[in-house]
Structures are given as C-alpha cells and as structure tokens.
Design a protein around this motif. Sequence first.
Motif, mmCIF file in Angstrom:
data_model
loop_
_atom_site.group_PDB
_atom_site.id
_atom_site.type_symbol
_atom_site.label_atom_id
_atom_site.label_comp_id
_atom_site.label_asym_id
_atom_site.label_seq_id
_atom_site.Cartn_x
_atom_site.Cartn_y
_atom_site.Cartn_z
ATOM 1 N N HIS A 8 0.354 -1.132 0.921
ATOM 2 C CA HIS A 8 0.318 0.311 0.694
ATOM 3 C C HIS A 8 0.581 0.634 -0.771
ATOM 4 C CE1 HIS A 8 0.642 0.660 5.070
ATOM 5 N NE2 HIS A 8 0.124 1.866 4.904
ATOM 6 N N GLU A 12 0.629 6.839 -0.574
ATOM 7 C CA GLU A 12 0.147 6.687 0.807
ATOM 8 C C GLU A 12 1.241 6.978 1.834
ATOM 9 O OE1 GLU A 12 -3.251 3.225 0.091
ATOM 10 O OE2 GLU A 12 -1.822 3.079 1.752
ATOM 11 N N GLN A 13 0.784 7.465 3.023
ATOM 12 C CA GLN A 13 1.687 7.690 4.141
ATOM 13 C C GLN A 13 1.865 6.388 4.908
ATOM 14 O OE1 GLN A 13 3.299 10.605 4.629
ATOM 15 N NE2 GLN A 13 2.292 11.235 2.708
ATOM 16 N N GLU A 72 6.653 8.220 2.845
ATOM 17 C CA GLU A 72 5.613 8.133 1.822
ATOM 18 C C GLU A 72 6.083 7.174 0.724
ATOM 19 O OE1 GLU A 72 4.758 11.947 0.064
ATOM 20 O OE2 GLU A 72 3.735 11.019 -1.657
ATOM 21 N N ARG A 85 10.729 10.099 5.882
ATOM 22 C CA ARG A 85 10.609 11.412 6.563
ATOM 23 C C ARG A 85 11.269 11.302 7.931
ATOM 24 N NH1 ARG A 85 5.341 11.728 6.046
ATOM 25 N NH2 ARG A 85 5.185 11.022 8.197
#
Lengths: 313, 313, 313, 313, 313, 313
Positions: A8, A12-13, A72, A85
Amino acid sequence: MAKGIGQHEVGEQVDLYFLIKSSTRGIASNGKPFLTVILQDKTGDIEAKLWDVSPEDEETYAAEKIVKVAGEVMNYRGRNQLKVRNIRPAQPQDGVRVSDFLEVAPLSREEMVEYITQSIFEMKNSNIQRLTRHLLNKYQSEFLEYPAATKNHHEFVSGLAYHVVSMLKLAKTFADLYPSLNRDLLYSGVILHDLGKVFELSGPVSTTYTVEGNLLGHISIMVNEIGKTAEELGIEGEEVMLLQHMVLSHHGKEEWGSPKKPLIKEAEMLHLIDNVDAKMNMLDRALDKTKPGEFTERIFALDNRSFYKPTVE
Amino acid sequence: MAKGIGQHEVGEQVDLYFLIKSSTRGIASNGKPFLTVILQDKTGDIEAKLWDVSPEDEETYAAEKIVKVAGEVMNYRGRNQLKVRNIRPAQPQDGVRVSDFLEVAPLSREEMVEYITQSIFEMKNSNIQRLTRHLLNKYQSEFLEYPAATKNHHEFVSGLAYHVVSMLKLAKTFADLYPSLNRDLLYSGVILHDLGKVFELSGPVSTTYTVEGNLLGHISIMVNEIGKTAEELGIEGEEVMLLQHMVLSHHGKEEWGSPKKPLIKEAEMLHLIDNVDAKMNMLDRALDKTKPGEFTERIFALDNRSFYKPTVE
Amino acid sequence: MAKGIGQHEVGEQVDLYFLIKSSTRGIASNGKPFLTVILQDKTGDIEAKLWDVSPEDEETYAAEKIVKVAGEVMNYRGRNQLKVRNIRPAQPQDGVRVSDFLEVAPLSREEMVEYITQSIFEMKNSNIQRLTRHLLNKYQSEFLEYPAATKNHHEFVSGLAYHVVSMLKLAKTFADLYPSLNRDLLYSGVILHDLGKVFELSGPVSTTYTVEGNLLGHISIMVNEIGKTAEELGIEGEEVMLLQHMVLSHHGKEEWGSPKKPLIKEAEMLHLIDNVDAKMNMLDRALDKTKPGEFTERIFALDNRSFYKPTVE
Amino acid sequence: MAKGIGQHEVGEQVDLYFLIKSSTRGIASNGKPFLTVILQDKTGDIEAKLWDVSPEDEETYAAEKIVKVAGEVMNYRGRNQLKVRNIRPAQPQDGVRVSDFLEVAPLSREEMVEYITQSIFEMKNSNIQRLTRHLLNKYQSEFLEYPAATKNHHEFVSGLAYHVVSMLKLAKTFADLYPSLNRDLLYSGVILHDLGKVFELSGPVSTTYTVEGNLLGHISIMVNEIGKTAEELGIEGEEVMLLQHMVLSHHGKEEWGSPKKPLIKEAEMLHLIDNVDAKMNMLDRALDKTKPGEFTERIFALDNRSFYKPTVE
Amino acid sequence: MAKGIGQHEVGEQVDLYFLIKSSTRGIASNGKPFLTVILQDKTGDIEAKLWDVSPEDEETYAAEKIVKVAGEVMNYRGRNQLKVRNIRPAQPQDGVRVSDFLEVAPLSREEMVEYITQSIFEMKNSNIQRLTRHLLNKYQSEFLEYPAATKNHHEFVSGLAYHVVSMLKLAKTFADLYPSLNRDLLYSGVILHDLGKVFELSGPVSTTYTVEGNLLGHISIMVNEIGKTAEELGIEGEEVMLLQHMVLSHHGKEEWGSPKKPLIKEAEMLHLIDNVDAKMNMLDRALDKTKPGEFTERIFALDNRSFYKPTVE
Amino acid sequence: MAKGIGQHEVGEQVDLYFLIKSSTRGIASNGKPFLTVILQDKTGDIEAKLWDVSPEDEETYAAEKIVKVAGEVMNYRGRNQLKVRNIRPAQPQDGVRVSDFLEVAPLSREEMVEYITQSIFEMKNSNIQRLTRHLLNKYQSEFLEYPAATKNHHEFVSGLAYHVVSMLKLAKTFADLYPSLNRDLLYSGVILHDLGKVFELSGPVSTTYTVEGNLLGHISIMVNEIGKTAEELGIEGEEVMLLQHMVLSHHGKEEWGSPKKPLIKEAEMLHLIDNVDAKMNMLDRALDKTKPGEFTERIFALDNRSFYKPTVE
C-alpha cells in the motif's frame, strides 16, 4: 492474494488483519496515555498510534495479539504511518492465526532439510560427517524455526536454515571453482557456523537476545558444543579443532567478535560466503521497496549506504 | 653470587656459563657459514656471533645446550653483543644444569600453591569453589611451571602462577575497597583466566605457540574446559556462565581477542587487574636495566614508549 | 528516612519536595508554552512536564528553586517521568534547604581532610611535600566542595575530594605490592591530578564548564599552578618537572587530552588508578538502579556497554 | 619435466637456467662491489649473491638476462638463498628463451578469449554489449599479456585475463543464485574493471607502475575510457554511468582507492567477487609452498596472517 | 662556489671538507671494529664507512670534528654512500670552521629580527604586544639560533626564526583576505607558538630532545611561560588565556599533542599556517634532490608519499 | 535596509516576506495534519509550524513559494522557531521576487568573471591556458550561478565562483611566498577543481545531489571532462595528466573521496587552499551568529567543535 501492508502506498485506504509486533505506552502532550503499535503482516510492517487508551485497551492491543484495522497510510517524517480510523481485536470466527502474519523462508522445511542432509551425506571424512550430523539432529527443530538474526538479514521464520542452504549452494560452487578447498570442512562450517543462535536468540517471534547470548555469544556457545559432542562421540582428530576454529573465526576479525581471524583457507571462505549471502539478502529486501530511478533508505549494516535502483533492464 | 651477564657493561671481560636460547645459521659476506646465538643466564641474555663454523659446531652450539664462553661485551648498533674469544661446550664435571640458567618467579611453588589454595578455601559459593579447585588440580603441574607469555611480561619459569598470585593480592585489595564486588567470582576469574595457556604455549623453555594455541587461543580453550568440567561435576547455576564470561572477556575488547567485552563488574575488574600487573612487570624489567636520569629502550607492548628513570629518590 | 524519588517505581504515587535542577521552556503542539523540569533529591532525579505555563510560572519554577510536587511515576519511551497532579513552591515554613537535595560524598569533609593530610605528612621528599601541601591549602575550600566531573562519575558535592581519597587508598596498596614505586610522587600526583577542576568547573551545583575550562582545561591550568608555586616557594629540583609530567599525562593518551603519554612509572600508575576508581564509581551507580538478572542502561563512558547484574550471591 | 627452483629444498644441489629478475649492486664490508640477483624460473625465484664483481659482470648479470647457475640451496635468516658455485651467461646454442622462465596463466589465451567472447555474446542489453566488446577489442593484445598486479595476486603473464575469466565464472554462479542481479551489468563490470591496468602497469615482465598509473590510477583511467568510448559509439543511456560507477567503486571503499562506495547491487557484487578471487589466488600460492601441519609465511595483503595447512584430507 | 656533497652524483670523485654529524662504532663480520660516519656540509650529508679503525681513529673521527675526505660516491641499497679513499682531520691552517658546514636559514638574523619586531610594533592591543615583546626579548638569542625541529622541516641553524618569519608573511596575507581575523592575536600566536622549543631541544648542532622536552614538551612549557610572564607584567585580561589557548592548540588535534583542539578562529588559522609552511619546506627539500620526471624518496611526515616532479615548466 | 530574520532575537515581533525553503507535512498528536516550513530571506532562515492545514494550504505553502508572515520569535529546544500569528501568500502587487530571498556571493558576477579571466590571461603555458579557458567558457553560466556545496560552506547563489575567486587570491599569495610553485598549474587547478559540481548538484535553489553526482561524483566527472576536452583541442602534453591528477587528488585523502593522494606539490597546495577557504567561510558564518564571550553552536564539519568568540578587540 489480497494486497498486504507492504504493497500500500501513501494515501491509500487499508482494511486488514495484523499481528501486533510491539506495543509501547506513551503520554501525549495533553497528558493522556496512548499506544504506539507496530502492525505486521507477511508483506511488511507499519507504525500506528492509538490515542486516549484505557487500561483495558493496553491489554487488548498488546504484542502478539491479532487485530483488524481500518485506516489510511500517511507519511510522517519520511516514514509511513497508519492513521487508524477503526480497530478491533480479531475474533475466533475471523479464522486468522499468528502464523498467517509471519514472514517465512521461501523454501519449505522439508526442502531445506533434504538439501542439508544430502550435503552431509556427500562428506567423505567420517569424523566431520558424524559431528555435523549429530549436532544438526540435536538442535534440528529450533534450527528449522529460528531466524538468522534479530534484524538486518534473514530475520524471518526459518531464516537460519534458509541462510545455511543459500550458503551451501555458494560453497558447492566455490569448491568446484577452487578445487584446493576441502569440501567437507567447508560444508560442515557452513552448517554449524550459526547454530549457536538457537541459544543466543529467544525464538522465532519478537526475537531478542538471551542473557547467555549477551554474555557468551553464539560463537563461543557453539565452539563448546562441538568440543563436548566430539568427546561424547569419541572423536579426536585434528578435525575437531579445525571445525572449532572455523566457527570461532567466521566473523572474520577480532573487532567483529571473532577471537581469532580465519587461519585456514576454508575458514576464510566461510567468512566470505557468510558475508556475501547476508549482503545480498539485505540488498534485495531494501531494493524490493524502492522504485527504479530512486535510492533505497540508508542501510546501516552496509556502511549506512543508500543504494540506487537502475532504470535499465 | 658472581655477576651474571645482565650486570656486565660494555668493555668488560666475561668468562661465564650460558644456556643457548636460540642458534641461527647465516652465511657471511665471505661465503662462509656462521652462527648467531643468544646466550642466557638468570640475569639476562646477549647475542654473539660464531664465525666460520663447521657442521659439527652447528650441532655442538644448538639451542638448549650449555656452553662456557670467554669474551668482551661490545656495543653494536645500540645493542650489546658478546665478542667471543673462546667457547666450549660444558662438561658433566662442570656441574651446571639447565635450570641454573632459567629465570624463575621470585616465590617458591609451595608459597604460590598455598596462597592460591587459601583463596579458594575462602570462597563461600560452593559451585564456584568446586569448579575452581577441580580445574586447578587438573592442570596444577603445568600451571606451576609455565610462563604467562612468550615475551613482554612474566616470561619466566612459573610466571603464570606468579602472575596469578600477584593478581589475587590486587583482587583482595579491590574487594576491600569496593565492597560491591563479588569476591568469589573475582578470585575464581583471576585463577582461571590464563589457565588455558597450558594448552596455548609449548612449555617453560624456548616457549612458542602450539597449533591449538594459534587456531583456538587460550581464551576459547578455557571457556570449553569450564563448560565440560561443570557438566562433569553436575554444576548448573548461573555461575558457570559468569565464569565463562569472565574468561571470555578478560582481554577487554574485541580487537584484543575477547569476543565479548566485560559485561559484569567483576569481569571489568579482572581485566583491569590483569592489565595493571602485566604493565608493572614490564616496567620493572625495563627500568631495572636503566640508569637514573636515562630512558629505557622502547617497550613495544606499552605503545612503544621509552620511560624515564628519575634521579629523585 | 522517607523514600526518595530514586526509590519509587512506575505506577507509584509521589508527594515530595524537590530541587529544580533545570527548567526549559517549550511550545506544545497546541501552540502553548510548557516547561520541562528536572526534579532532584538526594536519591536521584526525574523529568516532569508543566503544561500551559504563564510567565510567572516560568519564574517560579526556574532552576535552583525548591518545590513540593504530588503526582505519579510514569514510563515514557523507556525513561521514568513524573506526571504532575499538583505543584507549589516551597515556603519558609516548610523548613527545607538546597543542601537537603544534593547528593554528597559518603565521607565527611573532616574525614577526607584528615586522610589526605596524613598522606602528605608521610612523604619523605620535602620538595614534593611542600609543593603538595601548599597547593592543597591554597584551594582547599573549593577542593572540598567541587564534584570531580559534570557527569559520568563522582558528580556530587565533594566528589573531587572523595575521588582523591579513594585513589589514595589504591595508591597505598599498589605501593605496598610494587615496592619500586616512588610513594611520594604517586601520592602527590593523586592529590594534585584533578585540582585544576576548581578552575575548569563552575562549582558544586548545576555544574558546567567555565570558558577557561573549555579553552585551557584542568590539566594545563594545574601544570601552570605547579610551576608558579614552585617558583614562589623557591623549589627547583627535578621533582617539579616530574609532578608536572604526572598531571600532564594522567589521561594516559594524546587523544584523551594528555599532551604527553605517561613516561615515568608513577605516572602510568596514576593513570591506571584514576581509571579504575572512575569506572568502579560509574558501575556502582548504574548497578544500584538495576535488578538482579537484568541489564543496566547503556553507559556511554564505558564504551556504551549495558552491564548484567548477576542473580548469584 | 625437470625440477624447477621452487621444488628444491635446503641442502640440495642445483644446476639450472634462470632469468635474472633484478640485479642490485652493493659494497661488501671488505669494500668490494657485489651483486644481489633474483633468479627466477616458472616454478619460483631465489636470491643469490655474486661476490667481487667487475664492471663487465654487472652488465652480464643484469636484469632480464638468462644465466646458467650451479650451486646449493641454503637458508639465510629464514629465507632460501642460492650459494653460487658457478655461473655463466646463456648462449644461443643453449636454446632457452625468456618466455621459458615466466609463469603464465593455467589457461591458454585462446581459451580465455573464447570464454570472455561468449560472455559478451550472451548479453541482452546492446549498449552494454557494444561498449564492452569495443573496449576489449581495442586493448585485447595487452589485456591478454599483462599481469593483474605487480605482486600479491595474479602477478604472472596473462594474469589479468585469467583473473577476469575466474571472476566471470563466479559471476555466472552468483547470477544464478541471486536472480535479481542484472547479468549484463555484472559481466561487463567484471570484464572492464581492471582493464585500466594496461595503462597503469609497465608490461608483463619486471612489472612496475607507470607515471600515469601513479598519478591517475587504473580506475580513473578506465572511467575516462568508458566515457570517451560511449561518445564515439554514440551511446547515451544510463548504462554508461552505471558501468563507470562499477569500475569507480570496485575497490569497495574510499580508503581502498574507490572515490565512491558501491551504490548499485551489481557494483557491490563485483567488489565481492574481485575480493574472493584475489584472496583465493593468494592463499593457493602461499599454501602450495607449505607442508601439511605447518604455517605459511605471513601474507601482508591478508592482514599479515600466517595460515595453517591442515593435515586432514 | 665549489660543488658540495649535495651536488655530486653516483660515480663522481669527491675531495672535500666535512663536518662529522655522527659517528657510530660497529664490528664487521671479520670481527674488527669500524665506524659509520655521517659527513655533512651546507649542501647535504652522506654516509661513509671507515674500516679497521684503531681506538685513536675513534677519537679523531668523532661527532663535530672536521675532516678532509677523498673518495667516490657509490649507491648502496638505494642510498648514496661515500667510498673513502683517503681521510684526514682538518688542520688549523686549513682555515675551516664548524659554521662553514651548517645549513643556515636563507635570511640573516638581522633581517628576521627586523621583520618580527615590525610585526610586534604594528600590534594595537597593548597587552598582547607587551607579552609578545617581553617573551621574545627574554629568549631572543636561542630563538635566533635554534632549528624548528630535529628533522622533517626547518632542521637548520635559525630554522625556528625563519619558520616564524615565513608564517608571519602568511598571517599578514590571511588577515588581509579574511578581515574578521584578529591580527594581533594571530601575529602573537605565530611568534610564540614554537618558542618553547628553546627548552625542548638541545641546541642548533646535533639537535636532540632534552629530558624536559620529552616529559613536558614545548607546548606545555610555553603555556607556563606565558602565564608566568603575564603575572610578572601584571597583565590580566582575556588575552592571556587566548594566547595560552593558541599555543596549546596549535598542533590541531589531541592525537597530535594538543590537549585542546583550536576553539577560536585565530587558533585554527595558526594551525593551518603552521601546517602549510612545514609542508612546503619539506616538499622543497625533497624535490630539490629529484630530477624532473622522477619521484622523490618517500617522505614519512607526508603520509609516506613519494612526490612526482613534473617535466612541464 | 529593514531587519531580516537573521537579525531578530527571541521575543521580538516579526512581519516579513519569506521564501519557503522546504515544507513537510506531519500529523499532530490530535490526529490533524500540520506543516513544518523553513522560511528564509537573505539574512538567514527559521522554522515555523502551520497547524490544522487543509489540502489547499499544503499547495499554497509549498517549497519555493513566497509568503508574508506575522508572528513572534520563540526558542524551542535551543533553536529559534517562529510562532506564526498570520500568514498569507505573496501577491503580484507585493512586488517581491524569488531572488530577493536568496543569499548571494558578496561579489558581482562581472567582478568574479573579470578576476578569473585575468588569472587565465596571466598563464604562460599555452596548453594549460587553453584547456582552462575552454572548460570555463563551456560551463560558465552554471559556474556563475551554482553554490559550492549543499551545506557547510559557500552554500549560496554564486558560491562556487566566489569560492574559486577567494582561492585564486590565496594561490597568488602562496605562489609569491613559495616561488617553486608552478603558478599555471596551481591557478588552473583552483579554477577547475570543483567545476564538476555543475553536474553533481541540481542547481542554485533547494540544492540536492543528482543521480550522476551520487554515482560518479564531481571529481570523476571533471577528470573525464578534462580528458575529453584535451582530445578535442588536440592537447597531448604531461599537462593534461597533471591537471587530471590535481582535480583527482584535491580532497587530499582516499577516505575523503580522492582516489589518489596529492603527488605533486601544486596538488598538495590546492588541497590546503581549498581546506583553508572552506573552513574560514564556515567559521565566519557561525561566529556572525554568536555574541562575544559565548560559544557558537557545534559545527559538524569542523570536528563538531563549538568555537569561542573572544571579548577582546
């Protein structure tokens, strides 16, 4: 296969399971406790902060726990960080196990055992052969599981055995090119040189140094093991001293922890092979994370150099 | 007692028995063979040249032979040399023996054994005590006969035991001044630290390094001995590792041949005591040959320094 | 005696008086000023943060002030930190003085003066005796008050005198064991070697280096003092040069700040004694804070080593 | 084949042709001139003294002349010396040529050219291929004739080409084991890395350094050659810089004469291969002269170590 | 002027007066005594051997005697040697004096004194001016006569003063180019930095180190002199400490004998100027003896480099 | 002229235009993004934090943008920081340009060109003159614009040319003082030694290293340029090699990036001049920010020393 954390990029999430590699408590500038956790999967690891944690959180998000995290990828002071998150502990029904998150050698244990066994089988000097086989059998289960180091190179499950197999392949080639090398001594030195790491290191997960590792070191421990084993097996020739010398000198210089420099040709070669294989492993790991036309991050164990990845095929 | 070679000055006539320490054949610029011999007695040694020697002379004046020499002390390129007027091999009726020419420790073996035995007796930790006593007993005869080194310091008969006794005296003092030191560990470390020299060195006369000494070294050899002895005696506590660590680290730094630096206080102290006693011994030997108001010859093992001998009492 | 800060563990509640050792202003990530203060008592020190401070607070909680603090010991990035719940300046009626918070040598000034005076009294060489006595008398009050260094070893009130007394005890022992040592030179060297620190350092509290200390250093300052004093007293023998040489060379090597290496035996011994006493002091201080079976924090002045505290008695 | 000088032991009679490698005039202690000559054949070399020489002798027995010598092998200060009984210059009818006395690589020039040509043929990157082929063709005759060094390793006729062939074999193996290596870069680096030696060294016989070799060195010379050749051939990609970097960095460290450390993986590997091949060559040459159970003479370029030749097969 | 020894080449006949710089007795391989003498005139020196000498010869041909020698320049082991055909002591009627054979600075004492005096005159800071003038006056006669070193650079009569004058010229230039430099400090530092050599060295002929020079060194001696002189003159400002610091630090680093590194700009500049002037002096002396297109002999004090003398004008 | 940021002290209010030198995104402990910006004008630079920034802010306040900022100078952990009260991007009507904020050399380009041109004009050797002129003309525009380094010394617009002009002035002086120096070689070496920096560095603003700079370095690049230019101009004498050697060796030692040490006198002098000018520049910059009686911050490139600024005029 789904993308792991190593694949990643910033921005990016992410929504992935992780093994918590380490978890350290801090106090934020607002006076509240927080945790700095290192989250890992097979493809790499990333740091994350958990703010305003309760004492229960500290237990839930301790080292060696598995968690599911959404967030993220950010860049903080030049290093990636995961902005969390959402985080929760994994549940039995998630069906994930610790071994799913650990990087392992690219060869199976069976393949490695077979390759090494075959090398021992090829030996012609029976003293060297018996000593090597006996010591390998005695510590085989740890040997197949331990990393070769806590960091820098081969720091993954079965890294020790994988390092030995790679070195054996080099040893065979060198013995072909330089026929004056004693093949038995060289193979045995390769197989035994780092076996003392099963005493020096704590194990394959969250690897640290043992007290014995700190005070004696894998080199002295293994030299003793060879001496004791030779006595048990009633082996008395010069071979015992030569193998002890090879293990003793494989770091190459006094200031690198070898009380004697290599003084037989096979010991010098063992040191060179060990060096080459460790360096190539470090370089491949650093270059894998780098784009063509750019430089790797600094590699401390390679004189702190930053290597360039050419754009040329 | 008659004056020995160490007490003769340049220009003096000499008529003495000597032990030949070494004898090397050369070819003079006139094409004829000659011998360079080192002649020693208890007070020192001196070089001499024997010109135009026959093959029989080479056998007669070989190392470890005793000779009677008349001649004059000269100075050649800053070093003393004996100009030989007459030389002959010693005869049985001369009544001289090899031991008459070897420098020995200033204490008798009995005194040294008693002092060391008493120190072991005072130990409170029975594991340390048993290990130390067992190892000392096992190698006692060599221990009482060997020098502590081939040159530089304590390079005389019983030098090893004498070095240990001096260090034990220092150890007692330090343990009194710094009560946090573990007296048993420290005494045992002192007694065992150089015991591996009975494997590393060839013996008390014309001392050289053995192959095992070159390839493994007295440190690794002794660490193995401690391990094996502990196993034989069924001793298993942390003491074994601590003693092995002390022997392992007593050279103080990796580049000085210790694969680990001292990591316990007693190991650090052992290294310091060893260092002090070796240096004082070297200095005394060099200053004994120097007049007040002058400088000693350069002492390689002391950073090649040349020390000043004050005129002040 | 009540527990000091050095005896409290992470998680414990604290309600104690402290001396503020240093106080540094910072700006928090919310843009508001805060103070980082180091709080000390005789048993140790600890860092604390005071958030959202006013200009008055900055004056109230400046270095060398005494405060009363209630809070909890936390661990932040591996080091202890005091989480402050309540803080107030000490009042006259609290009855606490600065000296209550300063660590002092374990011997009284009287004991130390007496021991040193006795050593000077024992000297036989009157030139050395007069020089030593004169210089000690001249700077006696500072000598008895200053630390021996700003950090690393003997960094407490009267540390300088205490270091000298410990070294004198070692000097006596060494002079007994190695009778060729000149006792007067050695004692005088011990007493004078660090006396220049009363110029080099700022004083016993919040010790820093003076400009003179930075530009000349205690070694050169003291060598000058010896020269000037000898002239004042009309002393002219070789002793003056020998004492100057001993002070000059007591760091042992050029790269450690001695413009000459030790070139007389007593100078070499002075360097060794200084080294041993400083190391033992450092080690004891680090090990006192460590539990058996664990490693100390890294000690920079000891090659950055982390020492092990054995579990064996 | 008859025994050469390398196969004669002390005490043996010799009657052989030699090439004079060097000849130096001296004055004996009787005031008469003499020559120290080094006599060599394919199997080694030996020192000899020619006493009382006339000016004509000095010309007759100068470097690069061929002579016939009868005499006896002696040992002088630990090194062999030939005691000359009879010496005369070789005559045309003796039928001996300079090339009869020079050690040459164990492979023929044709075999080496073919192996290298094949390696270039296998390259896929046409820029690298063209550059390498062009430079090799340009300097091919010197490349096939020069040694790789003046001493230490591969110091024989065609040593440079032989060193490259050995390294190419290692390069192929490493490229197989570590597939991430760029094979073209690595092969080209191996072929070009020492090609500047044809400027740096004076030639295959009595090899010395040229002025250009002393002031610029083979590394800088070759980096320039690559740059100029690329311009001539109109090649402009990153390959030019990468090859220049590989040549530039192949000594591995600044203090070993590389102005840049290796910063691409293939450059690191080139340095390692160069190192291994040079070391094995040095070791084989030293061990060939040593009996099992004994130590080689000290090898300066290998940290001055003396290697042990085991008795074990 | 007639050619001196420095202008004769190998093979030339010589018939010259010389000063004997040193004379050392040896014993030849035929057992007879001989002398190795170094013969010098203003243009250089050369070694010679006097064979079969009598005790009277040893007195006649001792150091500091003047002799007349006829012979031929030979080359022995790469160094020139004078083969003596005839030698006799100089007679009063020969009219030669010791000073005829000593190399002297290329400026007269009057020129040097004037230049330095003018520099002191230009100083604006009266403390610096008075201190500098006083110290220079005190030691002026030795200052004008001593060399700057025993070897390597400025090792000729008045070399110390000449070195100071050259450095003053550099100092003026640097002060012009870098106006932030304090001109007074820099000039004074240049004048005083090596003045301690009048204590450290034995004098202008056959220069050796004094005991005080060995034990204290010119740096510490001069720092003391500055301190005592300031006290005598009642000078108390920061200037005293700054000048002491400049002398103290002018070797630039601890390992080069300065107990403090330069910590003011003028001290750094003093070190740089000293370095440049010494190096240029050494280089000129070595290159003067070398032909264009050739290399000098190795210069130990310049990293053992051998410098090239270009053929380009 | 209004006060720049370099002239403001802690506590002062600021209202100034700045160029943003760099801008780095971070995440605060409250989870919100912030920017760390370095604000510069001609007088210096200062760090500032912009809290709670939006994505638009990140673009507005990126590197190389001009901004107007009001705030207060604070001290944070010993370094100055600007506490921002108000910030806005500069508008066209503000009439400020990037060049207003860049530090430039204290001489105009015209003055520098003229000085260098004159130096080339004075050369007598036409090969050196043509080579130097050609290379300077070829890269003149970059040469006049680039800094001499990314940090440490002469890191400002036209720093490269200014460094060369300063060094030329020193070269003239040294050539006057040491007449044996070849003036043409020295001048040319000074002009060309760092010209390769126009390839190595990215340009005059936000200077970084190019890939070519990292892999080859300015030394090797310039050596190649000299070789190619000589070929183009048909110049073939020794001068080409000598100039290449001077560029090659101007860092003075292998470990400082010169593959050869200086081996001609002019090369040694070039290295010394380069060294002096860089050091004086560094020192002046550090001392300009320091008050008399205080120490500068540590200067890494000067052995991490902290220099004292005297109070004496």
